[in-house]
Design an enzyme around this catalytic site. Structure first.
Site, short mmCIF file in Angstrom:
data_model
loop_
_atom_site.label_atom_id
_atom_site.label_comp_id
_atom_site.label_asym_id
_atom_site.label_seq_id
_atom_site.Cartn_x
_atom_site.Cartn_y
_atom_site.Cartn_z
N LYS A 262 40.27 -18.72 12.60
CA LYS A 262 39.04 -18.83 11.82
C LYS A 262 38.80 -20.24 11.31
CE LYS A 262 38.07 -14.14 10.36
NZ LYS A 262 37.83 -13.23 9.24
N LYS B 221 39.64 -10.09 21.80
CA LYS B 221 39.38 -8.79 21.15
C LYS B 221 37.89 -8.65 20.79
CE LYS B 221 39.82 -9.74 16.33
NZ LYS B 221 40.21 -9.57 15.01
N LYS C 90 33.32 -8.17 15.29
CA LYS C 90 31.97 -8.14 14.71
C LYS C 90 31.48 -9.54 14.36
CE LYS C 90 33.76 -6.10 10.28
NZ LYS C 90 35.10 -6.37 10.32
P1 TYM Z 1 38.78 -6.07 9.81
O1 TYM Z 1 37.67 -5.86 8.85
O2 TYM Z 1 38.72 -7.27 10.70
O3 TYM Z 1 38.98 -4.82 10.73
C1 TYM Z 1 39.10 -3.51 10.18
C2 TYM Z 1 40.08 -2.69 11.00
O4 TYM Z 1 39.66 -2.60 12.37
C3 TYM Z 1 40.70 -3.03 13.23
N1 TYM Z 1 40.09 -3.71 14.39
C4 TYM Z 1 40.31 -3.39 15.66
N2 TYM Z 1 41.07 -2.44 16.24
C5 TYM Z 1 41.07 -2.36 17.59
N3 TYM Z 1 40.35 -3.19 18.38
C6 TYM Z 1 39.57 -4.16 17.86
N4 TYM Z 1 38.87 -4.95 18.65
C7 TYM Z 1 39.53 -4.28 16.44
N5 TYM Z 1 38.87 -5.12 15.60
C8 TYM Z 1 39.22 -4.76 14.35
C9 TYM Z 1 41.52 -4.00 12.39
O5 TYM Z 1 42.84 -4.14 12.91
C10 TYM Z 1 41.50 -3.31 11.05
O6 TYM Z 1 42.46 -2.29 10.97
N6 TYM Z 1 42.39 -8.07 6.96
C11 TYM Z 1 41.73 -6.83 7.32
C12 TYM Z 1 41.13 -6.11 6.14
C13 TYM Z 1 42.07 -5.81 5.02
C14 TYM Z 1 43.09 -4.82 5.04
C15 TYM Z 1 43.68 -4.86 3.74
C16 TYM Z 1 43.57 -3.93 6.01
C17 TYM Z 1 42.05 -6.39 3.78
N7 TYM Z 1 43.04 -5.79 3.03
C18 TYM Z 1 44.74 -4.02 3.41
C19 TYM Z 1 44.64 -3.10 5.66
C20 TYM Z 1 45.21 -3.14 4.38
C21 TYM Z 1 40.62 -7.15 8.31
O7 TYM Z 1 40.14 -8.24 8.37
O8 TYM Z 1 40.18 -6.07 9.02
#
Ligand code: TYM
Length: 328
Positions: free
Chosen positions: A111, A192, A195
């Site tokens: 990022k 991957k 969004k």
């Molecule tokens: P985020 O918002 O990017 O994504 C949310 C969840 O979706 C999963 N994910 C995917 N799984 C499979 N294939 C993909 N292409 C894909 N893109 C996203 C992510 O692995 C995630 O589970 N840092 C985290 C948010 C967060 C969080 C937390 C998660 C903040 N605090 C505490 C767990 C526990 C994030 O950016 O997810």
């Protein structure tokens, strides 16, 4: 009952990757776990966000949480910034984090790469994520593959804190699904699905219209060898579509490869799109019922109260362990 915690950033409309890699598992896990699902808006502002779009995305994510099948009677749904303990413990976790280990996080590298004026919060994102998880005595964190490194760091920080101050934190386990943990981009199946990708053709939004889904899947990058089989190295595009088709239709990849012997990519893509549309349709219908409803606000109010009450206990323990404030 074991506790689970997970979070999603309200940084755009969620993708099929978020749904298949994370949300569907939340729905299964809520049945036999005490569950907390957070809308991590404070994580979202580590990169620039439009104020009005962020507000809209927060509510949209809340509606999607419910539309996919999370039941507010079984799971606590809440917004991170409405529970101040997250930022408070986040600061304390920063104090036990080393700059070097934060700089090694691949998400930070990706990022910040080539960006000017990278916020310091992008670097300190993982200690806030650790705080999210540790506040709730979390046993299990269901996430997609891309969050594995953050979870390893969370465990390290928790162990370090326990060792240095007092043994107060539960060391959480990561739960990554066997299938769908990394749904790939439709335009570049080596990356991957995300969004935040500026090209909307690269992802399927959970709210895309059927015609749009058809178009995107039809133009998904594949290869020129006509055989439909699962081979991530040689056929990443087809393998990704097979994973998507399998998860949306609940047929195994073996069944699908058998069904599509001797059938061309055109038909396969058409059917994959139909499976995705059929899977998303009831979610989209429920979403539209919820999005402007008062119900959504009362669910988030209740979630906030319950999360605040739970988190406050751990915050007090952590403050005591570090010697913050006064003894009364
Ligand atoms: P985020 O918002 O990017 O994504 C949310 C969840 O979706 C999963 N994910 C995917 N799984 C499979 N294939 C993909 N292409 C894909 N893109 C996203 C992510 O692995 C995630 O589970 N840092 C985290 C948010 C967060 C969080 C937390 C998660 C903040 N605090 C505490 C767990 C526990 C994030 O950016 O997810």
């Amino acid at each position: 009952m074991k506790r689970i915690f997970s979070g999603i950033q309200p940084s755009g409309t969620l993708t099929l990757g978020n749904y298949l890699g994370a949300m569907t598992h939340f729905v299964d896990l809520q049945e036999d776990h005490e569950s907390f699902f957070c809308i991590v808006d404070q994580h979202a502002i580590t990169v620039p966000q439009d104020r009005l779009a962020l507000r809209k995305n927060i509510l949209s994510l809340a509606a999607l949480y419910i539309a996919v099948g999370l039941d507010p009677k079984k799971a606590t749904l809440f917004i991170q910034s409405e529970v101040p303990a997250h930022a408070q413990l986040g600061w304390m976790m920063q104090c036990v984090s080393y700059i070097g280990e934060l700089e090694r996080m691949t998400q930070f590298k990706d990022k910040s790469d080539g960006q000017e004026g990278v916020s310091s919060a992008l670097l300190t994102y993982p200690p806030l994520m650790a705080a999210d998880i540790l506040l709730y005595n979390t046993d299990i964190v269901p996430v997609g593959e891309d969050q594995k490194q953050h979870l390893e760091l969370t465990r390290n920080l928790a162990e370090r804190f326990n060792h240095k101050y007092n043994d107060i934190f539960t060391i959480p386990e990561v739960r990554i699904p066997k299938q769908g943990a990394r749904i790939m981009s439709l335009t570049d199946p080596l990356k991957k699905m995300s969004k935040s990708n500026p090209n909307p053709k690269s992802y399927i939004s959970m709210l895309d219209e059927p015609a749009v889904i058809k178009k995107k899947i039809k133009s998904a990058v594949t290869d020129s060898d006509p055989e439909i089989r699962y081979d991530e190295k040689e056929k990443p595009g087809i393998s990704n579509l097979l994973t998507i088709y399998s998860l949306c239709s609940r047929k195994t990849i073996e069944e699908l490869t058998k069904d599509y012997q001797g059938i061309g990519y055109g038909q396969f893509k058409e059917d994959t799109a139909d499976a995705v549309i059929a899977r998303l349709k009831p979610i989209q219908d429920r979403y539209h019922e919820l999005i402007d409803s008062e119900e959504l606000h009362s669910i988030l109010d209740e979630g906030k109260d319950h999360a605040h009450h739970t988190a406050q206990k751990m915050l007090k323990k952590a403050e005591k362990a570090m010697g913050l404030g006064r003894k009364r």
